[in-house]
Design a protein around this motif. Sequence first.
Motif, PDB file in Angstrom:
ATOM      1  N   SER A 145      11.094  -9.721   6.615  1.00 19.19           N
ATOM      2  CA  SER A 145      10.508  -9.769   5.285  1.00 19.19           C
ATOM      3  C   SER A 145      11.572 -10.092   4.241  1.00 19.19           C
ATOM      4  O   SER A 145      12.638  -9.455   4.213  1.00 19.19           O
ATOM      5  CB  SER A 145       9.851  -8.422   4.940  1.00 19.19           C
ATOM      6  OG  SER A 145       9.383  -8.432   3.611  1.00 19.19           O
ATOM      7  N   PRO A 146      11.320 -11.073   3.357  1.00 18.51           N
ATOM      8  CA  PRO A 146      12.279 -11.390   2.294  1.00 18.51           C
ATOM      9  C   PRO A 146      12.273 -10.391   1.145  1.00 18.51           C
ATOM     10  O   PRO A 146      13.124 -10.476   0.263  1.00 18.51           O
ATOM     11  CB  PRO A 146      11.835 -12.775   1.819  1.00 18.51           C
ATOM     12  CG  PRO A 146      10.369 -12.805   2.100  1.00 18.51           C
ATOM     13  CD  PRO A 146      10.164 -11.992   3.337  1.00 18.51           C
ATOM     14  N   VAL A 147      11.326  -9.464   1.126  1.00 16.26           N
ATOM     15  CA  VAL A 147      11.253  -8.446   0.081  1.00 16.26           C
ATOM     16  C   VAL A 147      11.304  -7.073   0.734  1.00 16.26           C
ATOM     17  O   VAL A 147      11.083  -6.925   1.945  1.00 16.26           O
ATOM     18  CB  VAL A 147       9.959  -8.596  -0.756  1.00 16.26           C
ATOM     19  CG1 VAL A 147       9.944  -9.939  -1.463  1.00 16.26           C
ATOM     20  CG2 VAL A 147       8.716  -8.450   0.114  1.00 16.26           C
ATOM     21  N   ALA A 148      11.601  -6.069  -0.076  1.00 14.11           N
ATOM     22  CA  ALA A 148      11.686  -4.701   0.432  1.00 14.11           C
ATOM     23  C   ALA A 148      10.309  -4.198   0.873  1.00 14.11           C
ATOM     24  O   ALA A 148       9.287  -4.513   0.252  1.00 14.11           O
ATOM     25  CB  ALA A 148      12.266  -3.780  -0.634  1.00 14.11           C
ATOM     26  N   VAL A 149      10.296  -3.413   1.926  1.00 11.21           N
ATOM     27  CA  VAL A 149       9.057  -2.844   2.475  1.00 11.21           C
ATOM     28  C   VAL A 149       9.182  -1.326   2.463  1.00 11.21           C
ATOM     29  O   VAL A 149      10.200  -0.774   2.900  1.00 11.21           O
ATOM     30  CB  VAL A 149       8.786  -3.357   3.898  1.00 11.21           C
ATOM     31  CG1 VAL A 149       7.476  -2.775   4.437  1.00 11.21           C
ATOM     32  CG2 VAL A 149       8.743  -4.882   3.931  1.00 11.21           C
ATOM     33  N   TRP A 150       8.136  -0.659   1.969  1.00 13.26           N
ATOM     34  CA  TRP A 150       8.132   0.799   1.865  1.00 13.26           C
ATOM     35  C   TRP A 150       6.841   1.347   2.464  1.00 13.26           C
ATOM     36  O   TRP A 150       5.823   0.653   2.540  1.00 13.26           O
ATOM     37  CB  TRP A 150       8.228   1.243   0.399  1.00 13.26           C
ATOM     38  CG  TRP A 150       9.373   0.651  -0.356  1.00 13.26           C
ATOM     39  CD1 TRP A 150       9.405  -0.539  -1.013  1.00 13.26           C
ATOM     40  CD2 TRP A 150      10.669   1.235  -0.526  1.00 13.26           C
ATOM     41  NE1 TRP A 150      10.625  -0.743  -1.602  1.00 13.26           N
ATOM     42  CE2 TRP A 150      11.437   0.333  -1.315  1.00 13.26           C
ATOM     43  CE3 TRP A 150      11.267   2.424  -0.110  1.00 13.26           C
ATOM     44  CZ2 TRP A 150      12.737   0.587  -1.686  1.00 13.26           C
ATOM     45  CZ3 TRP A 150      12.579   2.675  -0.475  1.00 13.26           C
ATOM     46  CH2 TRP A 150      13.301   1.772  -1.252  1.00 13.26           C
ATOM     47  N   CYS A 151       6.892   2.597   2.850  1.00 12.88           N
ATOM     48  CA  CYS A 151       5.703   3.313   3.331  1.00 12.88           C
ATOM     49  C   CYS A 151       5.375   4.423   2.345  1.00 12.88           C
ATOM     50  O   CYS A 151       6.265   5.187   1.939  1.00 12.88           O
ATOM     51  CB  CYS A 151       5.938   3.885   4.723  1.00 12.88           C
ATOM     52  SG  CYS A 151       4.526   4.820   5.380  1.00 12.88           S
ATOM     53  N   VAL A 152       4.102   4.507   1.955  1.00  9.14           N
ATOM     54  CA  VAL A 152       3.653   5.508   0.991  1.00  9.14           C
ATOM     55  C   VAL A 152       2.410   6.197   1.541  1.00  9.14           C
ATOM     56  O   VAL A 152       1.363   5.555   1.707  1.00  9.14           O
ATOM     57  CB  VAL A 152       3.331   4.870  -0.382  1.00  9.14           C
ATOM     58  CG1 VAL A 152       2.788   5.920  -1.342  1.00  9.14           C
ATOM     59  CG2 VAL A 152       4.572   4.208  -0.958  1.00  9.14           C
ATOM     60  N   PRO A 153       2.471   7.482   1.853  1.00  8.19           N
ATOM     61  CA  PRO A 153       1.273   8.188   2.318  1.00  8.19           C
ATOM     62  C   PRO A 153       0.278   8.389   1.180  1.00  8.19           C
ATOM     63  O   PRO A 153       0.654   8.586   0.028  1.00  8.19           O
ATOM     64  CB  PRO A 153       1.827   9.528   2.821  1.00  8.19           C
ATOM     65  CG  PRO A 153       3.114   9.708   2.076  1.00  8.19           C
ATOM     66  CD  PRO A 153       3.667   8.343   1.852  1.00  8.19           C
ATOM     67  N   GLY A 154      -1.001   8.315   1.519  1.00  5.35           N
ATOM     68  CA  GLY A 154      -2.044   8.513   0.524  1.00  5.35           C
ATOM     69  C   GLY A 154      -2.386   7.285  -0.285  1.00  5.35           C
ATOM     70  O   GLY A 154      -3.274   7.339  -1.147  1.00  5.35           O
ATOM     71  N   LEU A 155      -1.730   6.171  -0.041  1.00  7.81           N
ATOM     72  CA  LEU A 155      -2.022   4.932  -0.761  1.00  7.81           C
ATOM     73  C   LEU A 155      -3.379   4.395  -0.304  1.00  7.81           C
ATOM     74  O   LEU A 155      -3.666   4.374   0.895  1.00  7.81           O
ATOM     75  CB  LEU A 155      -0.925   3.911  -0.484  1.00  7.81           C
ATOM     76  CG  LEU A 155      -0.887   2.642  -1.332  1.00  7.81           C
ATOM     77  CD1 LEU A 155      -0.608   2.977  -2.792  1.00  7.81           C
ATOM     78  CD2 LEU A 155       0.178   1.688  -0.798  1.00  7.81           C
ATOM     79  N   PRO A 156      -4.245   3.961  -1.236  1.00 12.95           N
ATOM     80  CA  PRO A 156      -5.568   3.479  -0.820  1.00 12.95           C
ATOM     81  C   PRO A 156      -5.510   2.314   0.152  1.00 12.95           C
ATOM     82  O   PRO A 156      -6.315   2.225   1.074  1.00 12.95           O
ATOM     83  CB  PRO A 156      -6.226   3.071  -2.148  1.00 12.95           C
ATOM     84  CG  PRO A 156      -5.528   3.884  -3.186  1.00 12.95           C
ATOM     85  CD  PRO A 156      -4.123   4.035  -2.709  1.00 12.95           C
ATOM     86  N   SER A 157      -4.574   1.388  -0.037  1.00  7.86           N
ATOM     87  CA  SER A 157      -4.441   0.249   0.858  1.00  7.86           C
ATOM     88  C   SER A 157      -3.058  -0.359   0.687  1.00  7.86           C
ATOM     89  O   SER A 157      -2.396  -0.130  -0.339  1.00  7.86           O
ATOM     90  CB  SER A 157      -5.515  -0.803   0.570  1.00  7.86           C
ATOM     91  OG  SER A 157      -5.197  -1.529  -0.602  1.00  7.86           O
TER      92      SER A 157
END
Length: 272
Positions: A145-157
Amino acid sequence: MLEILLTSSVLILALAAARRLLRGRIDPRLQYALWLLVALRLLLPGTLVQSPVSVMNAVPQTAAAERLTAPEDRRAPQTDNTQAPVQTAAPGEAAPAQPRLSAAAILKIVWVCGAAACALLALARNLRFIRSLKRVRTPVLCPESPVAVWCVPGLPSPCLVGLFRPEIYLTPEAMRDEKTMRFVLQHELAHYRAKDPVWSLVRVACQCLYWFDPFVWLAASLCRRDCELACDARVLRGQDANTRADYGRALLGLIRPEGTRGQLLSCATTMQ
């Protein structure tokens, strides 16, 4: 302003009807690009194209011409250089009435105040959403991925957030298996390459300027849906039937019907 409202309303209704009639028969990318015509009509003042066949031909021009024509000054010109005596009101006489605001001036004030309030609301919601993401996010290792990737619990999508430095935010459900995560990343990277957060900002600007027009809000809702369909079309271009089916099942499994309130003023891309 009247011309912009009439022509944009007719254009929005025409695109909405064509969208329904041509469903499945037109490239979703072209269907999404057609909404750019509405944005140009709303954001560019004046007449874009002069045509003998126009919706404005049905509007009577007499009243508008009378309002735009300045009243003729029938007073005789002053020929002498003597200064007219200043008239002052007598102690017992009432002071002259102060000029009142016209209806057009009042409507303009209401329009400016409404646009400013809508813009502040959109800004507050987007900033609050970004702050909430940064409080609970955890990094995800994704070298492709050319951009940063994060994980967020509870995110709608899963979504792509940011205008100048976009970042991809995933949900734990999107990371449950490698295939689902790959499809989601392809979806969000397609948004990134198409500069969809920038086009979302254009859409929100139209909503703020024309906050009183329900047709503009209808166009914004349909435009968001067509943005997602166009993104899917970019990802699935050249893929076989099995890959298309797997992609559809993966993304449909991540969609939540709840929590969509206020999404029209968001610049983030969401699959809701």
